[in-house]
Every structure is written in C-alpha cells, then in structure tokens.
Design an enzyme around this catalytic site. Structure first.
Site, short mmCIF file in Angstrom:
data_model
loop_
_atom_site.label_atom_id
_atom_site.label_comp_id
_atom_site.label_asym_id
_atom_site.label_seq_id
_atom_site.Cartn_x
_atom_site.Cartn_y
_atom_site.Cartn_z
N TRP A 188 0.84 -1.21 0.00
CA TRP A 188 0.00 0.00 0.00
C TRP A 188 0.87 1.25 0.00
CZ3 TRP A 188 -4.27 -1.48 -1.84
CH2 TRP A 188 -4.83 -2.70 -1.47
N LYS A 205 -12.47 -1.49 7.52
CA LYS A 205 -11.78 -2.35 8.48
C LYS A 205 -12.22 -2.02 9.91
CE LYS A 205 -8.33 -2.36 5.03
NZ LYS A 205 -8.49 -3.70 4.47
N ASP A 256 -1.68 6.98 6.05
CA ASP A 256 -2.71 6.02 5.66
C ASP A 256 -2.99 5.15 6.89
OD1 ASP A 256 -4.24 3.94 4.71
OD2 ASP A 256 -2.84 3.32 3.13
N1 PMP Z 1 -4.13 1.15 2.60
C1 PMP Z 1 -4.16 0.08 3.42
C2 PMP Z 1 -3.24 0.06 4.60
C3 PMP Z 1 -5.05 -0.96 3.15
O1 PMP Z 1 -5.08 -2.02 3.95
C4 PMP Z 1 -5.90 -0.88 2.02
C5 PMP Z 1 -6.91 -1.95 1.69
N2 PMP Z 1 -6.74 -3.16 2.18
C6 PMP Z 1 -5.80 0.22 1.19
C7 PMP Z 1 -4.93 1.23 1.52
C8 PMP Z 1 -6.66 0.36 -0.03
O2 PMP Z 1 -7.92 0.72 0.39
P1 PMP Z 1 -9.16 0.83 -0.59
O3 PMP Z 1 -9.50 -0.56 -1.00
O4 PMP Z 1 -10.19 1.48 0.29
O5 PMP Z 1 -8.77 1.66 -1.74
#
Ligand code: PMP
Length: 364
Positions: free
Chosen positions: A109, A200, A176
């Site tokens: 991520w 989450k 994030d």
């Molecule tokens: N950042 C983190 C730390 C994540 O765990 C996730 C999704 N698992 C994301 C970003 C991406 O999020 P989204 O699917 O809402 O775009």
C-alpha cells in the site's frame, strides 16, 4: 481448502476487510434498512439533503472529532474512491511540482502511494523494508526538515506490521490509517492529514475518512479538479455530490459504539490484550511461528505460518469448522492472518488460540 462450515455455529470473522463490525451496529444498521429512526422510510431511500441524514453526517463527524480529540483547525471528511484514491489526491492537493515529499515504504500500500505521488512532485523514499518481504518497520533514517510532508502507512494490513511510535520530525505526517484508525489514541498535532478506507475499523466499504489540518491546503499552484479538491468537500460538509449515505450511517453507529466502549484509550487496552493472547500462543506453540519483527507486530493483523507447511490446510479446516473464518493470509504472502480489529471480541481470539493449542497437542 475445505468448505466445512456449520451454519449454526457462532462465526468469528477474522477477515482483513471488509471486516467484522460490532454485533449491535449490524443489528441497528439492519433495522434502519426497514425503517430509519421510525420515519417510515428506509435509510437507503432518504435524501442526502434530508434533516435525517444531515444529522447523521454531523453526528459522525463530531464523534470522530471527539474520539480523536481533534483541534478546531482539523476537518473531517467522508469521501469516496477508497484509500487508493487518497494515494493521488493527497499529493495532488498537498505537493507542488517542485516540492519534495518523504515516503517510507512498508508494504504494497505504501508502494502504491509512492507511485501516485510521483505523478505530482518529487518523492524521497527514506527507507524500505521490501528486501525483507516487509517484515519490519524501518527506523533510524534521517528526515529532511524542508520536505513538505512525511507519508507513512501506520498499519500494514498485508504483512502485519504497525508503527508503535511515530518518527521524530517537525514536518507534518500524512498517514494512511486504513487498518488501524480508531484503534488507539494519537498525538494528533503530529499529523497534517490522516486517511482511511472505512471497511476495516469503521464501517462497510464505500466511504473513506479524510482528516486534514486546514493549513495544509491552498498551497499548490496547480489547478485541482473540483471533485478532487479537499476544499470543495470541506465547503460542502462532504455533500458536494451525493455521499454514500448508508456507509456513512454505519460509520456513525460504529463511532457511537466506540464511545460507549470507553473511547480510544479503552480500545487500545483491549486491542493489546487481544493481541497478547494470540502472539503468546504463536510464540509458545511449537507448530506456529510469527512472520514479523516482534517489536513491530501489528495489534490489528496477526500474521503467522506453520513450521511444517503440510499442516496448514488441516489447521485451516479445523479453524473454519470451529467458526473462525477469514484466516487465510494475503494471496501473495500465504499462511494465516488473523485480523483482530476493534469489533473482534476477546473470546474470538481465545477460541483461535485454544484451537492452535489443541492442534499442537494432536500433531506436536
Ligand atoms: N491502505 C491500506 C493500509 C489498506 O489495507 C488498504 C486496503 N486493504 C488500502 C490502503 C486500499 O484501500 P481501498 O480498498 O479502500 O482503496
């Protein structure tokens, strides 16, 4: 993998996301689909301009402010496009083309955030744990004091690592927090911006929370498309266009629930206690081992493998049959990942730890 799942046994949802929500939240959210607040209409069919929903939005943002102890100069937004859209939106709004932002690469991520930020300005990757399959949080790097911001991923959902202290720097942190927002108190003044997909620790998929300090905005020279400009959404209370009414409503219910639980200090205490149960079992059980550096272990996503991989599917079957679902590690990592977000009750974690112990008695 076997599909033995008895329908009538209690399920513990260890899925990484969309993830477990408090039982009372699901019950109330379900009732509101039939009749929202006794008005004879479903939450799914009311206008986002109705008083009923405006009250929901206001309560959700004020609960977020209260729980995090946000000072006046921070705004709370509910946007769409997932945390993934924040990878580019943050840089688009905060980083001018000649400026530099610092990033720490702690997983896929983070890497995606880095890729997007490069579209808009200079990116200085201070450190990365990629060479060690992202099994630790890099430390000890120098942070230039003239960078625009420092971007971190507070909890690495896939790898099971988490920051337990924040790097020392005077530049604002952009973070994030998709997989650990509202799991613990924060030194909020260190953060210029926080973003998190709801699915989450906060609610269902469909909305993304953005918390931003107002002085971060209005400092880039480029023209920002209206929908991608944070100021647009600040000016319109997150309702410039039609917001995702239902996900925001469920977030509001979760934030109410969090407050009832005693807020973020209480949540952190409980999260530490839950994580200790499962990590203690991993460390004392001869069949299992953790996959990350001990000091960086996540309190949200517990990643572990079996010393003898040929037993992995047998344990998965036993866990699934006992109601522990969603335990498979991320597709590129394998093994197990027990996501134990705020809403996971302590007994769920205990059931899993007991199954591991029992399995070791049989196979050890
Ligand atoms: N950042 C983190 C730390 C994540 O765990 C996730 C999704 N698992 C994301 C970003 C991406 O999020 P989204 O699917 O809402 O775009």
């Amino acid at each position: 993998m076997s599909t033995i799942t008895a329908k009538n046994i209690k399920k513990y949802n260890f899925s990484a996301g969309p993830a477990i929500l408090a039982a009372s939240v699901i019950k109330e959210a379900a009732a509101a689909v039939s009749d929202f607040n006794g008005i004879g209409l479903s939450i799914l069919e009311i206008s986002h301009r109705s008083k009923g929903f405006v009250d929901v939005m206001n309560e959700a943002t004020s609960l977020a402010r209260e729980l995090l102890g946000l000072p006046e100069d921070y705004e709370v937004l509910f946007l769409t496009g997932g945390a993934s859209s924040q990878f580019f939106m943050s840089a688009l709004n905060l980083l001018d083309s000649e400026e530099t932002a610092c990033y720490v690469d702690t997983g896929s991520w983070s890497a995606k955030a880095i890729k997007e930020a490069k579209l808009y300005g200079n990116v200085n990757i201070l450190s990365s744990s990629k060479e060690a399959a992202y099994n630790y949080i890099p430390k000890g790097y120098e942070i230039p004091g003239d960078a625009k911001y420092l971007h971190l991923t507070s909890n690495n959902t896939i790898y099971g690592t988490q920051y337990h202290s924040w790097p020392e720097t005077t530049i604002p942190i952009v973070c994030d927090m998709s997989s650990d927002i509202f799991s613990r108190p924060l030194p909020i003044n260190r953060f210029g911006m926080i973003y998190a997909g709801a699915q989450k620790n906060m609610g269902p998929a469909g909305t993304t929370m953005v918390i931003i300090r107002k002085d971060m905005l209005g400092r880039v020279s480029r023209t920002i498309p209206t929908m991608l400009n944070y100021q647009t959404h600040i000016d319109k209370n997150s309702a410039f266009n039609t917001p995702p009414v239902y996900p925001i409503y469920v977030c509001m219910l979760t934030l109410r629930w969090l407050k009832e639980q005693g807020g973020l200090e209480a949540m952190e205490k409980q999260n530490k206690a839950k994580a200790a149960i499962i990590y203690n079992e991993i460390d004392s059980n001869p069949l299992f081992k953790g996959t990350t550096a001990i000091e960086d272990r996540s309190l949200m996503n517990v990643t572990f493998v079996m010393n003898d991989d040929s037993l992995t599917s047998a344990f998965m079957d036993i866990a699934t049959a006992a109601g522990c679902v969603g335990l498979a590690g991320y597709r590129s990592v394998g093994g197990f990942r027990a996501s134990i977000y705020n809403a996971m009750p302590v007994e769920g974690v205990q059931v899993l730890a007991d199954l591991m112990k029992e399995f070791a008695h049989k196979h050890g």
